[in-house]
Design a protein around this motif. Structure first.
Motif, PDB file in Angstrom:
ATOM      1  N   GLU A   8      13.312  11.272 -14.475  1.00 61.32           N
ATOM      2  CA  GLU A   8      14.711  10.977 -14.164  1.00 61.32           C
ATOM      3  C   GLU A   8      15.612  11.611 -15.220  1.00 61.32           C
ATOM      4  N   TYR A   9      16.762  12.112 -14.767  1.00 55.13           N
ATOM      5  CA  TYR A   9      17.798  12.626 -15.666  1.00 55.13           C
ATOM      6  C   TYR A   9      19.026  11.761 -15.462  1.00 55.13           C
ATOM      7  N   TYR A  10      19.419  11.038 -16.488  1.00 51.81           N
ATOM      8  CA  TYR A  10      20.489  10.044 -16.403  1.00 51.81           C
ATOM      9  C   TYR A  10      21.824  10.604 -16.862  1.00 51.81           C
ATOM     10  N   ALA A  64      19.375  11.898 -11.314  1.00 53.59           N
ATOM     11  CA  ALA A  64      18.573  12.746 -10.434  1.00 53.59           C
ATOM     12  C   ALA A  64      17.119  12.404 -10.745  1.00 53.59           C
ATOM     13  N   HIS A  87      12.685  12.824  -9.633  1.00 51.12           N
ATOM     14  CA  HIS A  87      11.555  13.427  -8.918  1.00 51.12           C
ATOM     15  C   HIS A  87      10.377  12.494  -9.107  1.00 51.12           C
ATOM     16  N   SER A 121      12.302  13.816  -4.158  1.00 48.59           N
ATOM     17  CA  SER A 121      13.380  14.103  -5.113  1.00 48.59           C
ATOM     18  C   SER A 121      14.680  13.586  -4.536  1.00 48.59           C
ATOM     19  N   GLY A 122      15.621  13.278  -5.411  1.00 48.37           N
ATOM     20  CA  GLY A 122      16.894  12.806  -4.901  1.00 48.37           C
ATOM     21  C   GLY A 122      17.849  12.363  -5.988  1.00 48.37           C
ATOM     22  N   LEU A 123      18.858  11.611  -5.547  1.00 47.89           N
ATOM     23  CA  LEU A 123      19.907  11.099  -6.416  1.00 47.89           C
ATOM     24  C   LEU A 123      19.974   9.588  -6.283  1.00 47.89           C
ATOM     25  N   GLU A 124      20.409   8.947  -7.356  1.00 44.69           N
ATOM     26  CA  GLU A 124      20.527   7.489  -7.340  1.00 44.69           C
ATOM     27  C   GLU A 124      21.759   7.086  -8.140  1.00 44.69           C
ATOM     28  N   SER A 140      17.155  10.164  -1.087  1.00 41.16           N
ATOM     29  CA  SER A 140      16.017  11.039  -1.424  1.00 41.16           C
ATOM     30  C   SER A 140      15.719  11.970  -0.273  1.00 41.16           C
TER      31      SER A 140
END
Length: 168
Positions: free
Chosen positions: A112-114, A125, A127, A148-151, A168
């Motif tokens: 995750e990239y916060y 983002a 994966h 993969s997706g966004l949250e 996702s």
């Protein structure tokens, strides 16, 4: 566990390992050993961003008079805490009749990239990759199911827990 915040972590590491044992001298109808381990690390990138990595493994082994493991003990992955974008307990071995049979081992990876928008609002983002494997199969990382997706996570102060919107 050196993670700085349970809801909006930015730095630290958490390592955990444990095992469940049933049957044998403890009694019961099913004898099994179920060790699991998890490793999570958070690394700050900038003042408002961070990277989170997680790896998890598990193994289920019968012993004694138990030869076949019950369906409810077997590993199935999926859901918002494992592989986002897949329904809960829908990732795992499938029989010839197209029925989920579950596995006796699993691997799971999350990255995750916060981006902290506010003290209680975080966009990220992600994966995810994981799979459960049956007894006759070796773990093969090429067979992992991925998503993969966004949250968007908003920590609700009244409940002190995150509200999550996942795409996702």
């Amino acid at each position: 566990d050196t993670v700085d915040n349970p809801f909006t972590p930015r730095r630290g590491m958490r390592v955990s390992a444990g095992s469940k044992v049933a049957g044998g001298g403890l009694g019961g109808t099913v004898n099994y050993l179920r060790p699991e381990a998890e490793w999570i690390v958070y690394v700050p990138h900038t003042r408002r961003t961070a990277i989170g990595l997680r790896g998890q493994v598990g193994y289920l082994r019968p012993y004694g008079g138990t030869d076949k493991l019950p369906y409810y003990l077997r590993y199935f992955l999926g859901g918002e805490n494992q592989i986002r974008g897949f329904d809960l307990r829908t990732v795992g071995p499938i029989s010839e009749d197209n029925q989920l049979t579950g596995g006796n081992k699993f691997v799971l990876f999350n990255a995750e990239y916060y981006l902290d928008i506010h003290s209680s609002v975080r966009a990220l983002a992600f994966h995810d990759a994981g799979q459960a494997f049956e007894e006759t199969r070796r773990i093969n990382l090429r067979e992992l199911r991925t998503s993969s997706g966004l949250e968007l996570r908003v920590v609700m102060p009244v409940f002190n827990m995150p509200f999550r919107l996942i795409y996702s």
